[in-house]
Design an enzyme around this catalytic site. Structure first.
Site, PDB file in Angstrom:
ATOM      1  N   CYS A 116       7.125 -49.010  11.412  1.00 20.09           N
ATOM      2  CA  CYS A 116       6.845 -49.280  12.832  1.00 20.09           C
ATOM      3  C   CYS A 116       5.372 -49.634  13.026  1.00 20.09           C
ATOM      4  O   CYS A 116       4.942 -50.719  12.637  1.00 20.09           O
ATOM      5  CB  CYS A 116       7.299 -48.097  13.690  1.00 20.09           C
ATOM      6  SG  CYS A 116       7.406 -48.542  15.439  1.00 20.09           S
ATOM      7  N   HIS A 219      12.825 -47.311  12.140  1.00 21.99           N
ATOM      8  CA  HIS A 219      12.433 -45.956  11.741  1.00 21.99           C
ATOM      9  C   HIS A 219      13.432 -45.356  10.745  1.00 21.99           C
ATOM     10  O   HIS A 219      14.264 -44.525  11.125  1.00 21.99           O
ATOM     11  CB  HIS A 219      12.314 -45.058  12.982  1.00 21.99           C
ATOM     12  CG  HIS A 219      11.067 -45.304  13.764  1.00 21.99           C
ATOM     13  ND1 HIS A 219       9.865 -44.716  13.447  1.00 21.99           N
ATOM     14  CD2 HIS A 219      10.827 -46.108  14.821  1.00 21.99           C
ATOM     15  CE1 HIS A 219       8.929 -45.128  14.292  1.00 21.99           C
ATOM     16  NE2 HIS A 219       9.491 -45.977  15.130  1.00 21.99           N
ATOM     17  N   GLU A 221      12.991 -43.065   8.740  1.00 27.13           N
ATOM     18  CA  GLU A 221      12.827 -41.605   8.595  1.00 27.13           C
ATOM     19  C   GLU A 221      13.802 -40.842   9.491  1.00 27.13           C
ATOM     20  O   GLU A 221      14.027 -39.653   9.278  1.00 27.13           O
ATOM     21  CB  GLU A 221      11.359 -41.198   8.872  1.00 27.13           C
ATOM     22  CG  GLU A 221      10.943 -41.133  10.327  1.00 27.13           C
ATOM     23  CD  GLU A 221      10.599 -42.489  10.931  1.00 27.13           C
ATOM     24  OE1 GLU A 221      10.922 -43.525  10.326  1.00 27.13           O
ATOM     25  OE2 GLU A 221      10.013 -42.508  12.044  1.00 27.13           O
TER      26      GLU A 221
END
Ligand code: MN
Length: 245
Positions: A116, A219, A221
């Site tokens: 990001c 994202h 994660e």
């Protein structure tokens, strides 16, 4: 030995109500280092130093660099534009460190994953620019910061053939989550786009001159523990870091 991955934290310089208030404070969502640890790396949260000699030493000591996302934006002056909107701007401590480390990593071949805001830092560090606000500057764009959980896959991206990203995800089209209001405008000269949303917004960039130098606008994660495609991003990054160590 597991590869050591430097992870950049965010920083409150002491001028915010939250995150440490008036005391200069590092902060970082725990899922970034957790993803590295869960998938076989040693996460190491980095100090935000502007000293080029310390940055060089850090790059030498690491096997990989994870540039994390951020709430505030890079100041547009970094890519030669005036600030058009009133979004919060990142502390100079953070961007001086991240841009310096991204340049040193590009020179040395250190594997880099930018997530990001980390993708945006890579592009600006190497001479590219950003769309300052997607919904203001690209009215036809999809919603790239929809409401709802960060784990929701909200739009597809087309993955460029023969790119590093394509070799990792092994699919021409994948669905991604989305929580950004900026994106790449002018690509840095040494980078190529490796994923694009249906509205033309660039969603991944990479260096064809390095074994692993990749930024994604989404994202992973939030997804690696539930979605194999996004888990492979971290696994490929960690493999590159292991190979380089
Ligand atoms: Mn998006």
């Amino acid at each position: 030995m597991k590869p050591v991955i430097g992870v950049t934290p965010d920083f409150n310089a002491g001028d915010r109500e939250d995150m440490g208030g008036r005391e200069p404070t590092y902060f970082l969502r725990a899922r970034y280092p957790r993803a590295i640890e869960d998938l076989g790396g040693v996460p190491l949260i980095l100090p935000l130093t502007a000293d080029p000699a310390l940055q060089r030493q850090l790059v030498k000591g690491l096997d990989g660099l994870l540039l994390t996302g951020s709430g505030p934006d890079l100041p547009p002056s970094l890519y030669g534009e005036r600030r058009r909107y009133r979004f919060r701007v990142m502390s100079h401590q953070r961007y001086e460190f991240e841009l310096g480390m991204a340049r040193l990593a590009a020179e040395s071949g250190l594997p880099v994953l930018g997530i990001c805001g980390g993708l945006q830092a890579i592009n600006v560090a190497l001479g590219g620019s950003l769309i300052q606000d997607i919904s203001s500057e690209v009215p036809s764009a999809l919603p790239h910061r929809p409401s709802g959980p960060a784990t929701r896959l909200s739009h597809p991206v087309q993955v460029a053939p023969r790119s590093l990203l394509r070799r990792i995800v092994r699919q021409a089209k994948i669905r991604v989550n989305s929580s950004h209001h900026q994106s790449v405008k002018q690509l840095a000269p040494s980078l190529v786009a490796s994923a694009v949303a249906p509205d033309g917004i660039i969603e991944a960039i990479e260096s064809p001159h390095q074994p692993f130098f990749l930024g994604v606008q989404w994202h992973p994660e939030f997804l690696y523990d539930r979605d194999e495609v996004h888990r492979r991003l971290f696994q490929a990054f960690l493999k590159a870091a292991r190979d380089a160590s």
